[in-house]
Design a protein around this motif. Sequence first.
Motif, mmCIF file in Angstrom:
data_model
loop_
_atom_site.group_PDB
_atom_site.id
_atom_site.type_symbol
_atom_site.label_atom_id
_atom_site.label_comp_id
_atom_site.label_asym_id
_atom_site.label_seq_id
_atom_site.Cartn_x
_atom_site.Cartn_y
_atom_site.Cartn_z
ATOM 1 N N GLU A 1 0.814 -1.222 0.000
ATOM 2 C CA GLU A 1 0.000 0.000 0.000
ATOM 3 C C GLU A 1 0.842 1.264 0.000
ATOM 4 N N ASP B 1 7.609 7.545 -8.805
ATOM 5 C CA ASP B 1 6.630 7.446 -9.882
ATOM 6 C C ASP B 1 7.324 7.024 -11.179
ATOM 7 N N ALA C 1 -7.160 -2.197 -3.411
ATOM 8 C CA ALA C 1 -7.316 -1.058 -4.311
ATOM 9 C C ALA C 1 -6.137 -0.095 -4.186
ATOM 10 N N GLN C 2 -5.658 0.130 -2.971
ATOM 11 C CA GLN C 2 -4.506 1.007 -2.777
ATOM 12 C C GLN C 2 -3.239 0.376 -3.348
ATOM 13 N N LEU D 1 -3.084 -1.592 -5.894
ATOM 14 C CA LEU D 1 -3.182 -1.448 -7.350
ATOM 15 C C LEU D 1 -2.906 -0.009 -7.792
ATOM 16 N N ARG D 2 -3.314 0.960 -6.981
ATOM 17 C CA ARG D 2 -2.973 2.351 -7.306
ATOM 18 C C ARG D 2 -1.464 2.560 -7.242
ATOM 19 N N GLU D 3 -0.804 1.925 -6.285
ATOM 20 C CA GLU D 3 0.646 2.009 -6.189
ATOM 21 C C GLU D 3 1.318 1.339 -7.394
ATOM 22 N N HIS E 1 0.085 1.090 -10.385
ATOM 23 C CA HIS E 1 -0.126 2.016 -11.502
ATOM 24 C C HIS E 1 0.840 3.196 -11.408
ATOM 25 N N ARG E 2 1.063 3.678 -10.200
ATOM 26 C CA ARG E 2 1.920 4.848 -10.003
ATOM 27 C C ARG E 2 3.379 4.579 -10.359
ATOM 28 N N VAL F 1 -8.671 0.490 -11.704
ATOM 29 C CA VAL F 1 -7.596 1.426 -11.379
ATOM 30 C C VAL F 1 -7.337 2.422 -12.496
ATOM 31 N N GLY F 2 -7.658 2.064 -13.730
ATOM 32 C CA GLY F 2 -7.447 2.995 -14.831
ATOM 33 C C GLY F 2 -6.321 2.623 -15.768
ATOM 34 N N ARG G 1 -0.017 0.088 -18.405
ATOM 35 C CA ARG G 1 -0.148 1.458 -17.870
ATOM 36 C C ARG G 1 -0.447 2.445 -18.999
#
Length: 213
Positions: free
Chosen positions: A99, A105, A124-125, A127-129, A131-132, A184-185, A213
Amino acid sequence: MPDVSTPPAPNPVRGRLNSAFFALTAGYTDRRLAVHKRRLFDRPGVVAEIGAGNGPNLRYLPAGTAVHAVEPNPYFHRRLRRTAAGHGIDLTVHPVPGEAIDLDDASVDTVICTWVLCTVRDPAQVLREVHRILRPGGRFAFIEHVAAPGGAVRRTQRLVRRPWRWTFEGCHTDRDTAAAIPAVGFASVDITEFRFRSGFVPVRTQIAGTAVR
């Protein structure tokens, strides 16, 4: 970069037992996942592995690959470093939770994980990481066990949910990871469901795939 939080300390008994258990069963699980790993982990570039464990995925990476192993459980680190040395992997261990990954980045080409999003506190967090930290065009390659659609496997997942989660340090038998990843996008997501043929009934329903990505 986000602030790096301190992960909860693993249980000193279960932490050691899980490291030993996954070391003993590595050959068994690898025979059933090898075809997916060979397909997913090609052309890796700079890699971050979330939940690297004892390092069973390192054998699929070319010697000399730079790998950032995100592994908060210290009881895995000794075997992980030994595995990396045996395969000629340039390993850096990050003892932080998924997380809050302490990487910049857009700093890696590939993120991999197997049987990890079932265990983390906030998928979810995580997965955001992922992506980042991926560079534009970078790939997230994953193999995860997920909630079965129904039938005997689904009933078994519900029956053993609590003791399974306690034994395997938070592992959920029935997360809908196939829905969480596209949310996540990522630019594109490719997911294949398959049956993990094993006596471990709660983890028979699995997915493998990539997200770009």
